[in-house]
Design a protein around this motif. Structure first.
Motif, short mmCIF file in Angstrom:
data_model
loop_
_atom_site.label_atom_id
_atom_site.label_comp_id
_atom_site.label_asym_id
_atom_site.label_seq_id
_atom_site.Cartn_x
_atom_site.Cartn_y
_atom_site.Cartn_z
N UNK A 151 0.71 -1.34 -0.04
CA UNK A 151 0.25 0.02 0.07
C UNK A 151 0.77 1.28 0.02
N UNK A 152 0.90 1.99 -1.32
CA UNK A 152 1.75 3.19 -1.12
C UNK A 152 3.11 2.97 -0.93
N UNK A 153 3.62 1.94 -1.19
CA UNK A 153 5.15 1.61 -0.88
C UNK A 153 5.97 2.66 -1.60
N UNK A 154 7.02 2.67 -0.97
CA UNK A 154 8.04 3.80 -1.38
C UNK A 154 8.17 3.83 -2.88
N UNK A 155 8.46 5.10 -3.44
CA UNK A 155 8.46 5.27 -4.85
C UNK A 155 9.91 5.28 -5.39
N UNK A 156 10.83 5.02 -4.38
CA UNK A 156 12.30 5.02 -5.04
C UNK A 156 12.62 3.96 -5.91
N UNK A 157 12.00 2.99 -5.76
CA UNK A 157 12.26 1.52 -6.72
C UNK A 157 12.01 2.29 -8.21
N UNK A 158 13.06 1.88 -8.77
CA UNK A 158 12.91 2.15 -10.40
C UNK A 158 12.01 0.76 -11.08
N UNK A 159 11.89 0.96 -12.51
CA UNK A 159 10.95 -0.26 -13.06
C UNK A 159 11.47 -1.46 -13.00
N UNK A 160 13.09 -1.58 -13.29
CA UNK A 160 13.63 -2.89 -13.20
C UNK A 160 13.62 -3.66 -11.63
N UNK A 161 13.77 -2.72 -10.79
CA UNK A 161 13.55 -3.25 -9.32
C UNK A 161 12.24 -3.66 -8.99
N UNK A 162 11.13 -3.07 -9.50
CA UNK A 162 9.94 -3.45 -9.19
C UNK A 162 9.62 -4.67 -10.22
#
Length: 256
Positions: A151-162
């Motif tokens: 839920x509304x987890x940190x935005x700092x992950x980039x696309x590949x990390x997600x």
């Protein structure tokens, strides 16, 4: 559409992010949770009663909890939730308050934040540290009947990390994920972010300015993150975001 996201956490937090190499590290999050004056992130509530009053007054989280429980009921999803990156646990408190027999575990990246949460939210079934980027951590909580809540987890992950996070979840045999993005990026939001960024550049040195803290993604980009591993069982727009109930995919591409 992927755009960089900037935010002013206050001078002390901004300085810490800079010292740590330009990211929201564990030490920066600990500082944010325990010493910041920003009520959205920090535990400014000193005891269980004050914390409960704050959670009960957050109607956005109350409404979100109702929507999540309704979605779980419609889809006959088991009443066992592990929340990854719970932060202050406001949504989780409301879920437990609305449905006391719901088994819910709260996890977060910050040791100091977890310590405070244990004191103010004793009704939670379990509270412990968890690193979403450590694949071995998913093995510790692996139970096929548990639902992972992001839920509304940190935005700092980039696309590949997600993508790697969804792959790790898939490879540990979880069937369901409740995924609620922080915000769905639109052209209007992208334009506002650009204007804020330019404004802070023009303010020059010597003034507090927003710092880079991650990325904002459009709806299509979010859905690309998990498409090789999970499919959308249900999605519902709520406010500025979407509740996605994701179900493990049988597509053999996910095995690769």
């Amino acid at each position: 559409m992927i755009i960089k996201h900037y935010y002013d956490f206050g001078e002390a937090i901004n300085d810490q992010i800079g010292k740590d190499g330009g990211g929201l590290t564990q030490s920066a999050w600990d500082l944010l949770r325990t010493e910041s004056e920003d009520k959205a992130f920090a535990f400014v509530e000193s005891d269980k009663e004050t914390y409960a009053d704050m959670c009960a007054g957050r109607m956005d989280c109350r409404n979100m909890a109702h929507e999540i429980l309704d979605m779980m009921g419609r889809n006959r999803v088991n009443d066992r939730i592990v929340s990854l990156g719970c932060g202050k646990g406001i949504l989780e408190w409301n879920l437990k308050n609305l449905k006391p027999n719901l088994h819910i575990e709260c996890t977060d990246y910050t040791s100091k934040g977890i310590k405070v949460l244990k004191e103010v939210f004793p009704e939670c079934d379990e509270i412990y540290e968890f690193d979403m980027l450590n694949a071995s951590h998913y093995q510790k909580i692996r139970q096929k009947d548990q639902v992972l809540l992001l839920y509304r987890v940190s935005t700092e992950f980039d696309f590949q990390t997600w993508k790697k996070i969804f792959q790790d979840i898939y490879q540990n045999d979880f069937r369901y994920i409740l995924f609620v993005p922080t915000e769905i990026c639109t052209l209007k939001i992208a334009w506002n972010e650009l204007k804020r960024y330019v404004y802070h550049l023009l303010k020059g040195e010597g003034r507090v300015k927003n710092v880079f803290c991650g990325y904002l993604y459009s709806k299509k980009v979010f859905e690309k993150m998990w498409k090789d591993y999970f499919k959308i069982k249900e999605g519902k727009k709520v406010g500025d975001t979407i509740i996605y109930l994701l179900e493990r995919s049988d597509d053999k591409r996910a095995e690769n």
